[in-house]
Design a protein around this motif. Structure first.
Motif, mmCIF file in Angstrom:
data_model
loop_
_atom_site.group_PDB
_atom_site.id
_atom_site.type_symbol
_atom_site.label_atom_id
_atom_site.label_comp_id
_atom_site.label_asym_id
_atom_site.label_seq_id
_atom_site.Cartn_x
_atom_site.Cartn_y
_atom_site.Cartn_z
ATOM 1 N N GLN A 408 0.805 -1.216 0.000
ATOM 2 C CA GLN A 408 0.000 0.000 0.000
ATOM 3 C C GLN A 408 0.839 1.267 0.000
ATOM 4 N N GLY A 409 2.131 1.102 0.212
ATOM 5 C CA GLY A 409 2.991 2.278 0.290
ATOM 6 C C GLY A 409 2.733 3.111 1.533
ATOM 7 N N THR A 410 2.135 2.507 2.557
ATOM 8 C CA THR A 410 1.811 3.225 3.779
ATOM 9 C C THR A 410 3.075 3.494 4.588
ATOM 10 N N LYS A 411 3.228 4.732 5.019
ATOM 11 C CA LYS A 411 4.337 5.095 5.890
ATOM 12 C C LYS A 411 3.798 5.370 7.292
ATOM 13 N N PHE A 412 4.337 4.662 8.266
ATOM 14 C CA PHE A 412 3.846 4.781 9.629
ATOM 15 C C PHE A 412 4.710 5.752 10.428
ATOM 16 N N SER A 413 4.050 6.646 11.165
ATOM 17 C CA SER A 413 4.761 7.507 12.105
ATOM 18 C C SER A 413 5.019 6.712 13.380
ATOM 19 N N LEU A 414 5.829 7.287 14.277
ATOM 20 C CA LEU A 414 6.082 6.616 15.550
ATOM 21 C C LEU A 414 4.779 6.410 16.310
ATOM 22 N N GLU A 415 3.904 7.422 16.306
ATOM 23 C CA GLU A 415 2.628 7.294 17.026
ATOM 24 C C GLU A 415 1.769 6.188 16.420
ATOM 25 N N ASP A 416 1.784 6.046 15.079
ATOM 26 C CA ASP A 416 1.054 4.956 14.424
ATOM 27 C C ASP A 416 1.575 3.610 14.922
ATOM 28 N N LEU A 417 2.901 3.473 14.937
ATOM 29 C CA LEU A 417 3.509 2.193 15.325
ATOM 30 C C LEU A 417 3.222 1.870 16.786
ATOM 31 N N LEU A 418 3.258 2.878 17.641
ATOM 32 C CA LEU A 418 2.965 2.634 19.055
ATOM 33 C C LEU A 418 1.527 2.163 19.241
ATOM 34 N N ALA A 419 0.584 2.796 18.530
ATOM 35 C CA ALA A 419 -0.820 2.396 18.636
ATOM 36 C C ALA A 419 -1.018 0.975 18.116
ATOM 37 N N LEU A 420 -0.413 0.643 16.977
ATOM 38 C CA LEU A 420 -0.538 -0.698 16.411
ATOM 39 C C LEU A 420 0.086 -1.740 17.335
ATOM 40 N N ASP A 421 1.201 -1.390 17.918
ATOM 41 C CA ASP A 421 1.874 -2.324 18.828
ATOM 42 C C ASP A 421 1.005 -2.609 20.048
ATOM 43 N N LEU A 422 0.356 -1.578 20.578
ATOM 44 C CA LEU A 422 -0.534 -1.782 21.723
ATOM 45 C C LEU A 422 -1.713 -2.667 21.342
ATOM 46 N N MET A 423 -2.240 -2.492 20.127
ATOM 47 C CA MET A 423 -3.385 -3.299 19.683
ATOM 48 C C MET A 423 -3.016 -4.770 19.555
ATOM 49 N N GLN A 424 -1.834 -5.026 18.990
ATOM 50 C CA GLN A 424 -1.477 -6.433 18.815
ATOM 51 C C GLN A 424 -1.169 -7.103 20.157
ATOM 52 N N ARG A 425 -0.964 -6.279 21.209
ATOM 53 C CA ARG A 425 -0.767 -6.821 22.556
ATOM 54 C C ARG A 425 -2.060 -6.809 23.373
ATOM 55 N N ASP A 426 -3.168 -6.343 22.754
ATOM 56 C CA ASP A 426 -4.454 -6.212 23.446
ATOM 57 C C ASP A 426 -4.355 -5.288 24.655
ATOM 58 N N GLU A 427 -3.608 -4.192 24.500
ATOM 59 C CA GLU A 427 -3.468 -3.215 25.574
ATOM 60 C C GLU A 427 -4.253 -1.954 25.239
ATOM 61 N N ARG A 428 -4.538 -1.158 26.273
ATOM 62 C CA ARG A 428 -5.338 0.058 26.127
ATOM 63 C C ARG A 428 -4.579 1.119 25.328
ATOM 64 N N ILE A 429 -5.317 1.860 24.495
ATOM 65 C CA ILE A 429 -4.733 2.945 23.723
ATOM 66 C C ILE A 429 -4.845 4.231 24.535
ATOM 67 N N PRO A 430 -3.737 4.890 24.896
ATOM 68 C CA PRO A 430 -3.822 6.127 25.677
ATOM 69 C C PRO A 430 -4.399 7.270 24.849
ATOM 70 N N GLU A 431 -4.861 8.303 25.537
ATOM 71 C CA GLU A 431 -5.538 9.413 24.880
ATOM 72 C C GLU A 431 -4.648 10.121 23.865
ATOM 73 N N ASP A 432 -3.348 10.237 24.143
ATOM 74 C CA ASP A 432 -2.487 11.005 23.247
ATOM 75 C C ASP A 432 -2.267 10.318 21.911
ATOM 76 N N LEU A 433 -2.576 9.013 21.818
ATOM 77 C CA LEU A 433 -2.412 8.296 20.553
ATOM 78 C C LEU A 433 -3.717 8.173 19.769
ATOM 79 N N LYS A 434 -4.854 8.461 20.387
ATOM 80 C CA LYS A 434 -6.141 8.262 19.722
ATOM 81 C C LYS A 434 -6.351 9.128 18.478
ATOM 82 N N PRO A 435 -5.761 10.331 18.413
ATOM 83 C CA PRO A 435 -5.929 11.105 17.164
ATOM 84 C C PRO A 435 -5.358 10.407 15.935
#
Length: 550
Positions: A408-435
């Motif tokens: 897809q040519g998708t480029k992930f920012s650090l915040e994107d990667l942190l949110a995805l990493d939390l999801m694959q661990r089934d952990e809560r997404i903090p407010e600062d990453l929700k945007p």
């Protein structure tokens, strides 16, 4: 008292109720009232711990419930008294919740270098208890506003105490970054003066740390040392190799990486017919970690920086706690170098991208390689401890990121990667990453499940198809509603003829919003499985006649 609309005040309360109670948040029932003295102590402690909120009228144990409070009927007077005695600006928000009145006192972080006191005592918290700040904690707080130690001129050191080869390396690195040949014509004193490593002909502490000879560091700054140790297992007490580096860090980093890389295992992962190779320890991450430890340690303390290598773990420990305002939770997005002159010199010659940079790069590279995130959890008041794990924790997640980026040519920012990493661990997404989540949904990388307080985010069906876990995806995506209804029916079976109020259902489904629970109950009522009695706050739900007979 802060003037907010009822809707905005309720939204603030709901967000706070969903957060874990910790350093920045305190809940108290305070049904009948709350002593001003106790409120003042809690506000003092919150300010000394970085600021936060104390909420009156809500239970402190999960699932939290609004019980209402009669404390401080005139919140403005309480705020005025707190601000006058504590000398910090405190705000209050009064929330008229359906289950009772709630008061929120919002406390700012204390000024840098100035801990807050109440009646002569600097308060802090341990769990739910208040206590005076320890002597060491107070000393660190008062030292925060002190001068930059690395910018100080050493009274005895001179240009002869700096390694000529390292000075030439500074020249070459600066020329490469600036693209100008004029750097070559500068004499060493002028070169180092322009780099702010010398002032008025005197050598700074930053110059010694960066360029000092072994003899000079041994004489003037023995703590500017990096000790490497290797152990063949994490259980091993004695080391199999130990090297003490006591020269300027500019001459150490390459040597340290070469030693670490000698035992750097290559990890393999498969993506179809493609077999990828990833080293256990990423060179960029290791270099940033060591450089950060040296640049941000407390040079007023006598200890050395330790780099301890194990087959699949690297631990880097440096003297002194985090700089003011830096925590385990915000280190990847906030920069505050303790030794500003040293950090600026590294940035000026192009050794680092910019002053204070590094932790974000470590997180980004680790997640991209499917490894655990950098771990600072062993950090305490005396040391910063960073652990890097050299293992691919979830090869499927690594394959997924690589395939999305490739196809897809998708480029992930650090915040994107942190949110995805939390999801694959089934952990809560903090407010600062929700945007960041809206963009990830648009890219088809994640999906939203549920509504309101019960909303969750999961990796998209693409991920589960890739790893062959169709059943897991179906369970996470499609069975939640039926499962929640079944849990509500099970609770009503146990409640019997007396039925149950909404508060009990919220305990059964703590992650689901009140509105969603009500919708489930209404669906069950429409199906004839449950019935409601009473009205308003006093409504109780019972099994429907047909269900109860079974």
């Amino acid at each position: 008292m802060t003037d907010r609309s009822p809707h905005a005040a309720l939204a603030i309360l709901q967000n706070l109720i969903g957060e874990p109670e910790g350093e920045r948040l305190e809940f108290k029932e305070a049904r009948g009232g709350f002593h001003f003295e106790k409120l003042a102590k809690y506000c003092t402690a919150l300010s000394n711990e970085g600021g936060g909120s104390i909420v009156l009228g809500v239970t402190d144990r999960r699932p939290r419930r609004v019980v209402g409070t009669h404390a401080f009927e005139e919140p403005g007077r309480a705020v005025a008294g707190l601000s006058d005695r504590l000398r910090i600006k405190i705000e209050s928000t009064e929330v008229q919740h359906p289950d009772g009145r709630v008061l929120i006192f919002t406390v700012p972080a204390r000024p840098l270098g100035l801990p807050v006191q109440y009646e002569g005592i600097y308060w802090a918290r341990v769990g739910d208890e208040l206590r005076p700040m320890a002597t060491q904690e107070l000393q660190r707080a008062f030292d925060e506003a002190g001068p930059d130690f690395s910018a100080e001129m050493h009274p005895s050191a001179s240009l002869d105490d700096l390694d000529p080869e390292l000075i030439d390396r500074v020249r070459a690195m600066w020329r490469k970054k600036s693209g100008t040949e004029g750097v070559d014509r500068l004499a060493p004193p002028q070169l180092l003066s322009d780099a702010e490593l010398m002032t008025d002909g005197k050598v700074t502490i930053a110059a010694l740390v960066l360029l000092g000879t072994r003899k000079a560091l041994g004489r003037y700054l023995g703590q500017a040392e990096v000790v490497f140790e290797y152990r063949s297992s994490e259980e091993s007490i004695s080391h199999q190799q130990r090297i003490e580096y006591r020269i300027g860090i500019l001459g150490i980093l390459d040597q340290l990486w070469d030693v670490i890389n000698l035992r750097n295992e290559i990890l393999h992962y498969e993506d179809g017919f493609f077999v990828g190779d990833i080293p256990a320890f990423n060179e960029k991450v290791v270099r940033e970690a060591i450089l950060n430890a040296v640049a941000h340690r407390n040079y007023r303390l006598a200890g050395s920086v330790f780099v301890r290598q194990y087959p699949r773990k690297l631990q880097i420990v440096s003297p002194g706690s985090f700089p003011p305002g830096i925590t385990v939770d915000n280190i990847y997005r906030r920069q505050l170098p303790r030794n500003r002159r040293l950090a600026d010199a590294c940035a000026r010659i192009g050794w680092v991208e910019r002053s204070g940079q590094g932790a974000d790069r470590m997180f980004e590279e680790s997640i991209k390689e499917g490894k655990p995130r950098p771990d600072f959890l062993d950090t305490d008041a005396h040391q910063v401890s960073l652990t890097l794990r050299g293992e691919i924790q979830n090869p499927e997640f690594l394959r997924f990121l690589a395939r999305v980026a490739r196809e897809q040519g998708t480029k992930f920012s650090l915040e994107d990667l942190l949110a995805l990493d939390l999801m694959q661990r089934d952990e809560r997404i903090p407010e600062d990453l929700k945007p960041r989540l809206a963009r990830l949904i648009q890219e088809g990388v994640i999906e939203r499940v549920g509504r309101g307080r019960g909303v969750r985010y999961i990796l998209s069906g693409k991920f589960y198809r890739l790893v062959g876990q169709h059943g897991t995806y179906t369970r996470k995506k499609g069975l939640d509603q039926d499962t929640n209804k079944a849990l509500l029916l099970k609770h009503l079976e146990r409640a019997g003829a007396s039925g149950a109020p909404m508060a009990e259902f919220e305990e059964v489904l703590p992650a689901v919003s009140r509105r969603s629970i009500l919708r489930f109950l209404q669906d069950l009522r429409d199906e004839g499985k449950v019935q409601a009695g009473g009205s308003g706050r006093w409504v109780r739900w019972r099994l429907g006649d047909s269900t109860a007979e079974r």
